[in-house]
Design a protein around this motif. Structure first.
Motif, PDB file in Angstrom:
ATOM      1  N   GLU A 486     -22.088  -4.467  38.453  1.00  0.00           N
ATOM      2  CA  GLU A 486     -23.462  -3.817  38.719  1.00  0.00           C
ATOM      3  C   GLU A 486     -23.520  -2.334  38.372  1.00  0.00           C
ATOM      4  O   GLU A 486     -24.788  -2.054  38.088  1.00  0.00           O
ATOM      5  N   ASN A 487     -22.768  -1.660  37.904  1.00  0.00           N
ATOM      6  CA  ASN A 487     -22.694  -0.434  37.312  1.00  0.00           C
ATOM      7  C   ASN A 487     -23.103  -0.725  36.011  1.00  0.00           C
ATOM      8  O   ASN A 487     -23.623   0.706  35.409  1.00  0.00           O
ATOM      9  N   TYR A 488     -22.973  -1.886  35.348  1.00  0.00           N
ATOM     10  CA  TYR A 488     -23.561  -1.803  34.008  1.00  0.00           C
ATOM     11  C   TYR A 488     -24.817  -2.421  33.644  1.00  0.00           C
ATOM     12  O   TYR A 488     -25.540  -2.213  32.749  1.00  0.00           O
ATOM     13  N   PHE A 489     -25.055  -3.281  34.528  1.00  0.00           N
ATOM     14  CA  PHE A 489     -26.391  -4.318  34.680  1.00  0.00           C
ATOM     15  C   PHE A 489     -26.978  -4.258  36.015  1.00  0.00           C
ATOM     16  O   PHE A 489     -26.443  -4.790  36.914  1.00  0.00           O
ATOM     17  N   HIS A 490     -28.224  -4.283  35.963  1.00  0.00           N
ATOM     18  CA  HIS A 490     -29.074  -4.202  37.329  1.00  0.00           C
ATOM     19  C   HIS A 490     -29.141  -5.921  37.585  1.00  0.00           C
ATOM     20  O   HIS A 490     -29.495  -6.474  36.924  1.00  0.00           O
ATOM     21  N   ARG A 499     -34.947  -8.158  30.928  1.00  0.00           N
ATOM     22  CA  ARG A 499     -34.073  -7.252  30.547  1.00  0.00           C
ATOM     23  C   ARG A 499     -33.850  -6.812  29.272  1.00  0.00           C
ATOM     24  O   ARG A 499     -33.585  -6.050  28.884  1.00  0.00           O
ATOM     25  N   TRP A 500     -34.274  -8.088  28.298  1.00  0.00           N
ATOM     26  CA  TRP A 500     -34.042  -7.982  26.876  1.00  0.00           C
ATOM     27  C   TRP A 500     -35.265  -7.854  26.400  1.00  0.00           C
ATOM     28  O   TRP A 500     -35.472  -7.953  25.108  1.00  0.00           O
ATOM     29  N   ILE A 501     -36.492  -7.407  27.092  1.00  0.00           N
ATOM     30  CA  ILE A 501     -37.900  -7.418  26.397  1.00  0.00           C
ATOM     31  C   ILE A 501     -38.289  -6.118  26.804  1.00  0.00           C
ATOM     32  O   ILE A 501     -38.298  -5.686  27.918  1.00  0.00           O
ATOM     33  N   GLU A 506     -40.120  -1.250  29.979  1.00  0.00           N
ATOM     34  CA  GLU A 506     -41.037  -0.113  30.444  1.00  0.00           C
ATOM     35  C   GLU A 506     -41.699  -0.261  31.803  1.00  0.00           C
ATOM     36  O   GLU A 506     -41.806   0.527  32.571  1.00  0.00           O
ATOM     37  N   ALA A 507     -42.153  -1.628  32.146  1.00  0.00           N
ATOM     38  CA  ALA A 507     -42.581  -1.943  33.676  1.00  0.00           C
ATOM     39  C   ALA A 507     -41.894  -1.705  34.683  1.00  0.00           C
ATOM     40  O   ALA A 507     -42.033  -1.616  35.623  1.00  0.00           O
ATOM     41  N   ASN A 508     -40.424  -2.193  34.569  1.00  0.00           N
ATOM     42  CA  ASN A 508     -39.194  -1.955  35.355  1.00  0.00           C
ATOM     43  C   ASN A 508     -38.206  -1.358  34.830  1.00  0.00           C
ATOM     44  O   ASN A 508     -37.341  -2.068  34.372  1.00  0.00           O
ATOM     45  N   PRO A 509     -38.044   0.023  34.839  1.00  0.00           N
ATOM     46  CA  PRO A 509     -36.943   0.622  34.054  1.00  0.00           C
ATOM     47  C   PRO A 509     -35.630   0.371  34.795  1.00  0.00           C
ATOM     48  O   PRO A 509     -34.697   0.460  34.085  1.00  0.00           O
ATOM     49  N   ASP A 510     -35.376  -0.301  35.880  1.00  0.00           N
ATOM     50  CA  ASP A 510     -34.199  -0.680  36.619  1.00  0.00           C
ATOM     51  C   ASP A 510     -33.459  -1.527  35.655  1.00  0.00           C
ATOM     52  O   ASP A 510     -32.068  -1.764  35.682  1.00  0.00           O
ATOM     53  N   LEU A 511     -34.320  -2.433  35.019  1.00  0.00           N
ATOM     54  CA  LEU A 511     -33.712  -3.426  33.884  1.00  0.00           C
ATOM     55  C   LEU A 511     -33.120  -2.948  32.714  1.00  0.00           C
ATOM     56  O   LEU A 511     -32.518  -3.696  31.996  1.00  0.00           O
TER      57      LEU A 511
END
Length: 580
Positions: A486-490, A499-501, A506-511
């Motif tokens: 979880e420290n590396y990927f939300h 998360r790869w787009i 941009e719409a969800n920076p947590d990804l």
């Protein structure tokens, strides 16, 4: 009145209170700390040394110079011993600016036995884990010991495992002309014992200039994007046969296929032969001929033997045990069967005025003047055998994730309809534009890669997670375990292709992905798998074809097993509901 004693004549002793001791040993040393350990000892030593130096100065002038230097050397030796004593008692000495890092022996891990190392933990009678659940064993050990652990192979040879992103990044970015990876020892031994067929250990097992020569000579066309794209039409025909195979297995009422794994393995075998042999061999036909069945069995036995050789005691090094015999039989069958398919392929190439696109890789190898016949044939056998199980297992795991995530499947279906007309075949143009399709496959590689770890040999001393790792150490980079951190990927445990787009991030920076290099199912650096582009294109075409035709669902959770690579265990039941 107290009588005063006369001082010794002129010869000045090597130690003088007016000249602080720390000046004689280089860096500054705390005087109080020094005498807290050795005050009484030093007083006696000063008297003895002063007495000896006075006698020498008075009676033998020529020797005085030599003895003064000898005593200075003695002083330095005593001072070094004092510093070691202070370090042993964990005292703070300003003279010691650098403290040694923990080394290989300090890395935590399972208890190692003499000679047998830590391989006992995989013993089926009294071990903690089984060799078919290696992926679970490492998850458990990382949880117990931390992000870096040490195991010991036979004769206590250390093997380091890390799931730290920083450690893996160091290994990836290490500059090397010929990156080193541990060879499959049992394969190397077999090929050394079979000089009539093999000149070397093959592309996977060789190192240095031999590896570089094989890499440059045999993989040029395989890594060429144009060559791989020319195979799209052949793969589309194969996808049509795959859909026909699904329809034959589906229940007419529910659309359920009780076990899709065997069909996916046949597809993997067929696609690998298309690339390596330049032709279709009939794995997707209703009735398999005996030669095709034998090829399938030989591949399965090969991977089972490799897994046993890696995690059981390496008795095959000393005599041909059951594991070695299993591997030898599998290698012999693969070589003979590939040769049987290769001869007709060569004949077709000679008779064809213009070779087919599928024959490009094969022709490229056969035309190399710097390879002899043994190198050419062994390279083709290696390509075919290494890709057969891999592609089939990969497709099964990918379909499982898509079937378990209906929201992602809906988005993928919408993208397919937006980019393709109803009867339009899949093309290079579509594949270049299909962002969500590529994101789904890449997210699968993060969650369930068939190769959960990548092995490297450290070419120079390196610090990993605070431990000093010596040169030539074997390090396993557990990229799959790191991708679940979880420290590396939300929301690391969830299938989120977005998360790869870039626009979704941009719409969800947590990804936002901080460590994209952790998704490396094909390896990294110059030792990356040469079949990467072909495998990715295959998965894109087959996944798009299936989702375009069916809505897929899976109710049961998938059981996994480790047979040198990660694979489904038991049956994989999937419902294929035909789209209207």
């Amino acid at each position: 009145m107290r009588r005063q004693t006369a001082r010794a004549p002129s010869a000045q002793p090597w130690f003088n209170k007016t000249q602080p001791l720390q000046k004689t040993i280089g860096p500054r040393l705390s005087w109080n700390l020094f005498f807290s350990f050795f005050q009484e000892k030093r007083r006696a030593m000063r008297l003895i040394v002063a007495f000896v130096s006075t006698l020498l100065a008075a009676f033998w002038e020529p020797v005085k110079y030599t003895w003064r230097h000898l005593l200075i050397w003695l002083q330095k030796m005593i001072t070094a011993a004092d510093i070691k004593f202070a370090l042993k008692h964990k005292q703070t000495l300003f003279a010691v600016q650098r403290v040694a890092l923990p080394g290989l022996k300090d890395i935590p891990g399972p208890v190692a036995l003499p000679i047998f190392g830590t391989r006992w933990i995989y013993n089926k009678y009294f071990g903690r884990y089984t060799i078919t659940k290696i992926h679970e064993a490492y998850q458990s050990m990382f949880k117990e010991y931390g992000q870096v652990i040490k195991e010991e192979a036979f004769f206590n040879y250390p093997v380091i495992s890390t799931c730290s992103a920083q450690d893996i990044e160091k290994l990836i970015k290490f500059p090397s002309k010929f990156p080193l990876r541990p060879p499959n020892g049992i394969v190397s031994k077999y090929r050394q014992n079979t000089p009539g067929r093999y000149n070397d250990g093959g592309l996977t097992n060789e190192q240095g200039k031999v590896w570089h020569r094989l890499r440059e000579s045999t993989t040029h066309d395989m890594v060429n994007t144009r060559v791989i794209q020319n195979l799209i039409a052949d793969v589309n025909y194969m996808a049509i046969d795959y859909i026909a195979g699904i329809n034959k297995l589906r229940d007419p009422d529910t659309g359920r296929v009780q076990d899709i794994i065997e069909l996916n393995r046949k597809l993997g075998f067929e696609s690998t032969c298309l690339l390596g042999l330049g032709c279709r061999v009939g794995f997707l036909e209703d009735e398999l001929n005996p030669r095709v069945k034998r090829l399938s069995q030989a591949t399965n036995c090969l991977f089972e033997a490799l897994n046993e050789a890696n995690y059981n005691l390496p008795l095959w090094r000393y005599f041909p045990n059951s594991t070695y015999k299993k591997l030898a039989k599998a290698e012999e069958d693969l070589y003979e069967l590939a040769s049987e398919y290769l001869e007709p392929a060569l004949q077709r190439i000679e008779e064809s005025y213009e070779p087919e696109a599928a024959q490009t890789v094969l022709i490229g190898i056969l035309k190399r003047s710097d390879l002899d016949d043994k190198d050419k044939k062994s390279s083709i056998v290696d390509f075919v055998s290494s890709g057969m199980n891999t592609i089939g297992n990969t497709l099964s795991l990918l379909l499982y994730l898509i079937a378990k995530n209906p929201d992602a499947q809906t988005k993928l279906y919408e993208e397919i309809n937006n980019l393709l007309e109803p009867d339009e075949p899949i093309s290079a143009k579509y594949l270049n534009s299909a962002r969500y399709l590529k994101a789904c496959v890449h997210e699968y590689f993060r969650i369930l890669p068939t190769a959960p770890q990548i092995a490297r040999i450290v070419e120079s001393e390196m610090v990993l997670s605070g431990y000093q790792v010596p040169e030539w150490s074997v390090v396993l980079c557990h990229t799959s375990a790191a991708c679940k951190n979880e420290n590396y990927f939300h929301q690391a445990d969830k299938f989120i292709p977005e998360r790869w787009i870039a626009s979704e991030v941009e719409a969800n920076p947590d990804l936002k992905v901080q460590y994209p290099f952790l998704v490396s199912p094909f390896g990294f650096q110059r030792r990356i798998c040469p079949g990467k582009k072909f495998t990715e294109q295959m998965l894109h075409i087959f996944l798009a074809t299936v989702v375009r035709q069916f809505e897929v669902r899976c109710e049961k959770d998938l059981e996994l097993e480790f047979k040198f690579l990660l694979a489904p265990a038991g049956q994989l039941t999937i419902d294929f509901k035909e789209r209207i």
